[in-house]
Design a protein around this motif. Structure first.
Motif: not given
Length: 210
Positions: A49-77
């Motif tokens: 994921x690009x930084x922009x898409x990773x930011x989307x995910x970082x905001x999305x996961x806690x919206x589904x489950x409050x308190x959730x923590x997300x880690x994002x890698x940078x390997x190529x899609x």
């Protein structure tokens, strides 16, 4: 149909995805359900994921489950099989830092090579944990009969779709991304398990403590 229930109390859940939005598309409704269990903790990890898409995910996961923590890698899609060792090492490192009761990951026979690799390696890393493999609809037409279902209320199904649209604005112009697709698949899986809506999973091995 035999209905199984999980023990009451908090769950430690690990959700794996190859890409931003994989987790929420594949099991967002299930995350909304487990979020209602007091004390439940959710850790998510995506490999690309690009930084922009990773930011989307970082905001999305806690919206589904409050308190959730997300880690994002940078390997190529689209190139994860070429980085097999790095994916394997990352998952083993994650296993050393978080001990889940349940792992949610892509299907081992998913048509997308990145999904498929994450699913296959998950089963080699977490050998003593229940692993449920979620499904992701796509043009490849790779859906097949599932083995397990999580029933969803209409409110949970529609909230899943609303949250997908809210947090993944970058995907709204995709020709496959629309409410009918997400609701339609959940409705179909609901019919199969006598619920209004449901998400479906595949499991290779399940131990029943009866």
């Amino acid at each position: 149909m035999l209905r199984l229930t999980t023990p009451s109390g908090p769950l430690r859940v690990l959700a794996l995805g190859a890409h931003p939005d994989d987790i929420e598309i594949g099991c967002g409704g299930t995350l909304l359900r487990i979020a209602d269990r007091p004390g439940t903790s959710l850790r998510g990890a995506i490999l690309t994921g690009s930084p922009e898409r990773a930011a989307e995910s970082a905001a999305a996961l806690p919206a589904f489950c409050p308190g959730a923590v997300l880690e994002s890698g940078t390997l190529p899609d689209g190139r994860l099989p070429g980085h097999w060792s790095e994916v394997k090492e990352y998952l083993h490192d994650l296993a050393g830092r978080f001990e889940p009761d349940l792992v949610l990951c892509p299907r081992v026979d998913d048509a997308h090579q990145d999904h498929r690799l994450v699913g296959r390696l998950a089963s080699t890393v977490w050998r003593d944990v229940l692993i449920l493999q979620y499904e992701i609809p796509k043009w490849d037409g790779d859906l097949r009969p599932p083995t397990h279902y999580v029933p969803l209320s209409e409110d949970q199904a529609r909230r899943k779709v609303d949250l997908l649209n809210t947090h993944y604005a970058s995907q709204l112009d995709r020709d496959w991304w629309d409410d009918e697709l997400f609701l339609g698949l959940m409705r179909l899986r609901g019919v199969e398990c006598k619920s209004r809506y449901a998400e479906a999973f595949h499991a290779a091995k399940v131990t029943l403590d009866l």
